[in-house]
Each structure stands twice: as C-alpha cells, then as structure tokens.
Motif scaffolding. Structure first.
Motif, mmCIF file in Angstrom:
data_model
loop_
_atom_site.group_PDB
_atom_site.id
_atom_site.type_symbol
_atom_site.label_atom_id
_atom_site.label_comp_id
_atom_site.label_asym_id
_atom_site.label_seq_id
_atom_site.Cartn_x
_atom_site.Cartn_y
_atom_site.Cartn_z
ATOM 1 N N MET A 1 0.812 -1.319 -0.018
ATOM 2 C CA MET A 1 0.016 -0.083 0.036
ATOM 3 C C MET A 1 0.856 1.172 0.042
ATOM 4 O O MET A 1 1.535 1.382 0.725
ATOM 5 C CB MET A 1 -0.849 -0.004 1.303
ATOM 6 C CG MET A 1 -1.846 1.305 1.337
ATOM 7 S SD MET A 1 -2.915 1.271 2.934
ATOM 8 C CE MET A 1 -3.922 -0.230 2.692
ATOM 9 N N GLU A 3 2.021 5.039 0.550
ATOM 10 C CA GLU A 3 1.873 6.103 1.622
ATOM 11 C C GLU A 3 1.119 7.129 1.132
ATOM 12 O O GLU A 3 1.270 7.813 0.068
ATOM 13 C CB GLU A 3 3.252 6.533 2.101
ATOM 14 C CG GLU A 3 3.160 7.454 3.438
ATOM 15 C CD GLU A 3 4.335 7.779 3.873
ATOM 16 O OE1 GLU A 3 4.319 8.556 5.127
ATOM 17 O OE2 GLU A 3 5.498 7.573 3.315
ATOM 18 N N LYS A 4 0.073 7.717 2.072
ATOM 19 C CA LYS A 4 -0.690 8.804 1.907
ATOM 20 C C LYS A 4 -0.558 9.746 2.773
ATOM 21 O O LYS A 4 -0.346 9.559 3.985
ATOM 22 C CB LYS A 4 -2.409 8.407 1.480
ATOM 23 C CG LYS A 4 -2.631 7.467 0.709
ATOM 24 C CD LYS A 4 -4.132 6.654 0.511
ATOM 25 C CE LYS A 4 -3.972 5.620 1.876
ATOM 26 N NZ LYS A 4 -5.345 4.995 1.877
ATOM 27 N N PHE A 60 -3.435 1.217 14.197
ATOM 28 C CA PHE A 60 -4.164 0.712 12.994
ATOM 29 C C PHE A 60 -4.712 1.650 12.121
ATOM 30 O O PHE A 60 -4.574 1.689 10.945
ATOM 31 C CB PHE A 60 -5.130 -0.222 13.563
ATOM 32 C CG PHE A 60 -6.066 -0.805 12.362
ATOM 33 C CD1 PHE A 60 -5.625 -1.934 11.393
ATOM 34 C CD2 PHE A 60 -7.357 -0.357 12.172
ATOM 35 C CE1 PHE A 60 -6.367 -2.474 10.667
ATOM 36 C CE2 PHE A 60 -8.113 -1.063 11.383
ATOM 37 C CZ PHE A 60 -7.541 -1.894 10.365
ATOM 38 N N VAL A 61 -5.358 2.663 12.803
ATOM 39 C CA VAL A 61 -5.984 3.757 12.179
ATOM 40 C C VAL A 61 -5.123 4.635 11.290
ATOM 41 O O VAL A 61 -5.439 4.926 10.277
ATOM 42 C CB VAL A 61 -6.986 4.647 13.041
ATOM 43 C CG1 VAL A 61 -7.324 5.871 12.318
ATOM 44 C CG2 VAL A 61 -8.099 3.985 13.779
ATOM 45 N N TRP A 63 -2.244 3.572 10.117
ATOM 46 C CA TRP A 63 -1.910 2.780 8.905
ATOM 47 C C TRP A 63 -2.860 2.858 7.840
ATOM 48 O O TRP A 63 -2.559 2.868 6.639
ATOM 49 C CB TRP A 63 -1.526 1.285 9.464
ATOM 50 C CG TRP A 63 -1.259 0.373 8.396
ATOM 51 C CD1 TRP A 63 -0.313 0.378 7.729
ATOM 52 C CD2 TRP A 63 -2.051 -0.613 8.007
ATOM 53 N NE1 TRP A 63 -0.459 -0.655 6.702
ATOM 54 C CE2 TRP A 63 -1.334 -1.368 6.755
ATOM 55 C CE3 TRP A 63 -3.336 -1.018 8.083
ATOM 56 C CZ2 TRP A 63 -1.983 -2.271 6.206
ATOM 57 C CZ3 TRP A 63 -4.100 -2.038 7.613
ATOM 58 C CH2 TRP A 63 -3.383 -2.568 6.306
ATOM 59 N N ARG A 64 -4.209 2.757 8.187
ATOM 60 C CA ARG A 64 -5.052 2.925 7.160
ATOM 61 C C ARG A 64 -5.118 3.937 6.606
ATOM 62 O O ARG A 64 -5.524 4.139 5.376
ATOM 63 C CB ARG A 64 -6.487 2.332 7.865
ATOM 64 C CG ARG A 64 -6.546 0.850 8.410
ATOM 65 C CD ARG A 64 -6.680 -0.034 7.299
ATOM 66 N NE ARG A 64 -7.859 0.307 6.354
ATOM 67 C CZ ARG A 64 -8.293 -0.393 5.305
ATOM 68 N NH1 ARG A 64 -7.268 -1.221 4.818
ATOM 69 N NH2 ARG A 64 -9.104 -0.320 4.421
ATOM 70 N N LEU A 65 -5.135 5.045 7.200
ATOM 71 C CA LEU A 65 -4.824 6.327 6.633
ATOM 72 C C LEU A 65 -3.809 6.725 5.819
ATOM 73 O O LEU A 65 -3.988 7.394 4.777
ATOM 74 C CB LEU A 65 -5.276 7.537 7.606
ATOM 75 C CG LEU A 65 -6.725 7.482 8.362
ATOM 76 C CD1 LEU A 65 -6.504 8.373 9.584
ATOM 77 C CD2 LEU A 65 -7.656 7.950 7.548
ATOM 78 N N THR A 66 -2.583 6.163 6.323
ATOM 79 C CA THR A 66 -1.437 6.545 5.637
ATOM 80 C C THR A 66 -0.730 5.563 4.605
ATOM 81 O O THR A 66 0.124 5.910 3.802
ATOM 82 C CB THR A 66 -0.422 7.095 6.754
ATOM 83 O OG1 THR A 66 -0.097 6.054 7.377
ATOM 84 C CG2 THR A 66 -0.893 8.143 7.335
ATOM 85 N N GLY A 67 -1.195 4.279 5.063
ATOM 86 C CA GLY A 67 -0.687 3.133 4.373
ATOM 87 C C GLY A 67 0.951 2.798 4.773
ATOM 88 O O GLY A 67 1.516 2.056 4.185
ATOM 89 N N LYS A 68 1.293 3.527 5.969
ATOM 90 C CA LYS A 68 2.541 3.159 6.413
ATOM 91 C C LYS A 68 2.665 3.480 7.886
ATOM 92 O O LYS A 68 1.939 4.231 8.620
ATOM 93 C CB LYS A 68 3.640 4.000 5.669
ATOM 94 C CG LYS A 68 4.995 3.784 6.125
ATOM 95 C CD LYS A 68 6.010 4.916 5.245
ATOM 96 C CE LYS A 68 7.163 4.880 5.950
ATOM 97 N NZ LYS A 68 8.286 5.710 5.312
#
Length: 208
Positions: A1, A3-4, A60-61, A63-68
C-alpha cells in the motif's frame, strides 16, 4: 500500500490521543482499587490495560489512513504491548514505567550503530519530512542519539525516585515538551543544511 498524506492535526491526535486518555483515566481512577478475578488492581494498572488496545487501535487507524507505520511506531507498539502486558500479568506498575527507558535506549542504540557505520538511520525514518544534506543528517543524528540516551536516564531517575503521580505527569507532558523544545532548538542546523531546493538529494539508504 502506497503512503498517503493526512492532516498534521489528525496525525497528532492519533499519536497523542492514547497518551492523553491514559492520563485522564489515571487522574480519575488513581485512588481506586478494582477487584477482578479475585485480584485487586490499582487505577494505574487498569488504565495500562486500556492503554494497550487504545494505542493498537490508533496505530491501525494511522496505518489505514497513511498506508505506512514507521519503525519507531511499530517498535513503540511492540514494547507497549510487552511491558504493558507484564505490568498487568504481574500486577506491578514498575514494568510499564520502564517502557520509555527501553524505547529510548533501543532508538539511541540503533542510531549509534548507524553512526558507527557512517550512516544516518534517522534519515530513513524522517528523510521525507526534513530534506538535509549528509552532514546535516549526521549532526542531527548524533544530537538525537544523545537526546534519547538522556531521556532514558531521566525516565529512570523520575520513576525510581518520585511518585507515580509525578511520573505520569512527566510521561504525559514532560517528555513531549522536551522533544518539542529539542527540535525547535535545531532550527539553525536544519536551515544551514537544508536541501529543500535541490532536485536530486543524495541517497543515504543504509546497506544490509
């Protein structure tokens, strides 16, 4: 995934939220005892048990938002789980108080290892946030290494010689203030060694 990017305020809230929640819960419950499974637990132990899933959820949140997740974030989560788990299992708050010491010693040790190899491992973690030349990264890495070792010593002194109340306040407010003050004090170094206008910053990725 891939990174965002997320808003800095959101990132700060996710990182600091569990810490603030722990402090608020501790203040409310510190003078109470809780009987669970025939064992008496203090408010500190109870909040430690709640802190572990809170930091896991925030990680976890994030990671889900940034992908990293950075190496520091992953290591912090692991050590919180290990030392928090020992605190609950043995009903001994000292293990949770040792956790910052272990985190700072490990971070400082990793930076020291990189410096001995002529590398700045800090750049791997923060290179996208602060574009610096090689000399700037090496100087900043030395200073942050010293900071981490100093914070480890400070944490040991506080929890071993002062009350739990004092340690919780130091952990919640003192450590973040010290870190913020440190990075503010490095603005001159960052300005002198900035490569923000360079199109092709040099590669300083550690080799295996």
């Amino acid at each position: 995934m891939s990174e965002k990017q997320i808003k800095p305020a959101t990132k700060t809230a996710l990182e600091m939220g569990p810490i603030i929640a722990f402090f608020a819960g501790y203040v409310l419950l510190k003078d109470r005892e809780f009987l669970i499974g025939g064992q008496s637990y203090s408010g500190f132990i109870l909040m430690t048990a709640l802190f572990i899933p809170l930091i896991a959820l925030s990680s976890f949140v994030l990671w889900r938002l940034t992908g990293k997740l950075s190496a520091m974030q992953i290591m912090t989560l692991v050590l919180v789980t290990v030392f928090g788990g020992l605190t609950i299992w043995l009903n001994d708050e000292r293990f949770f108080k040792m956790k910052p010491t272990m985190i700072y010693l490990m971070f400082g040790g990793m930076l020291a290892f990189g410096l001995m190899r002529g590398r700045s491992y800090l750049r791997v973690v923060m290179g996208e946030l602060m574009p610096l030349d090689h000399e700037g990264w090496m100087k900043l890495t030395v200073r942050i290494m010293i900071l981490f070792f100093g914070l480890a010593i400070a944490n040991e002194l506080v929890w071993r010689s002062m009350s739990t109340d004092a340690w919780v306040k130091f952990k919640t407010f003192g450590l973040p203030i010290i870190m913020f003050g440190f990075f503010m004090s490095q603005s001159g170094l960052m300005a002198r060694h900035s490569t923000a206008e360079d199109d092709t910053p040099e590669d300083d990725t550690p080799t295996a």
